[in-house]
Design a protein around this motif. Structure first.
Motif: not given
Length: 158
Positions: A122-134, A144-158
């Motif tokens: 998931g982190c690698k996918l977020a990096v790939m998405s960020m690099v494409a935007s960069f 912003v999109s990378g942060l959203r991807m990472l937060a979505d992957q982490a899921g809601p707080k426990h």
């Protein structure tokens, strides 16, 4: 100039470069202005958007997201780890997105708890998405999109 007074006559031959005599007698002038200040990577609107994305990502996931933007030195991974470690007690629950545009590098560093909730894939996918935007010239949008991807992957707080 008081109302009713005539403007003094200006001879067009006396005008400097960048000046022009308007039909009503006023001189309009264009001057080159140089902004000697440092070039900032983000506009105020982009900074507000990034701040909001960091806040929402942290609030929704319960992880502490942060961004480092700057040179990462010779040993990029070690420097990113050092920056993450400087978060102190928060490091276990933190996610650091370290970006060095000059070096064309993005590193995501996680702590013990955040690493458990964020898979490497998931982190690698977020990096790939960020690099494409960069590559499209959108540094803020990529973050912003990378942060959203990472937060979505982490899921809601426990």
């Amino acid at each position: 100039m008081a109302t009713g007074e005539l403007a003094p006559r200006v001879d067009p031959k006396d005008l400097a470069i960048g000046e022009v005599l308007m039909p009503h007698g006023r001189v309009s002038s264009a001057r080159h202005v140089s902004d000697a200040g440092p070039k900032l990577p983000f506009s105020p609107v982009q900074l507000a958007t990034l701040d909001e994305a960091l806040t929402l990502s942290s609030r929704s996931s319960g992880l502490d997201f942060s961004i480092y933007l700057g040179d990462l030195g010779e040993d990029i991974h070690a420097r990113a780890q050092e920056l993450h470690g400087s978060l102190g007690a928060k490091a276990a629950n933190a996610v650091l997105v370290a970006v060095s545009p000059g070096q064309r590098v993005v590193e995501i560093v996680t702590g013990a708890e955040s690493g458990r909730r964020l898979a490497d894939r998931g982190c690698k996918l977020a990096v790939m998405s960020m690099v494409a935007s960069f590559k499209e010239g959108d540094l803020a949008g990529g973050l912003v999109s990378g942060l959203r991807m990472l937060a979505d992957q982490a899921g809601p707080k426990h």
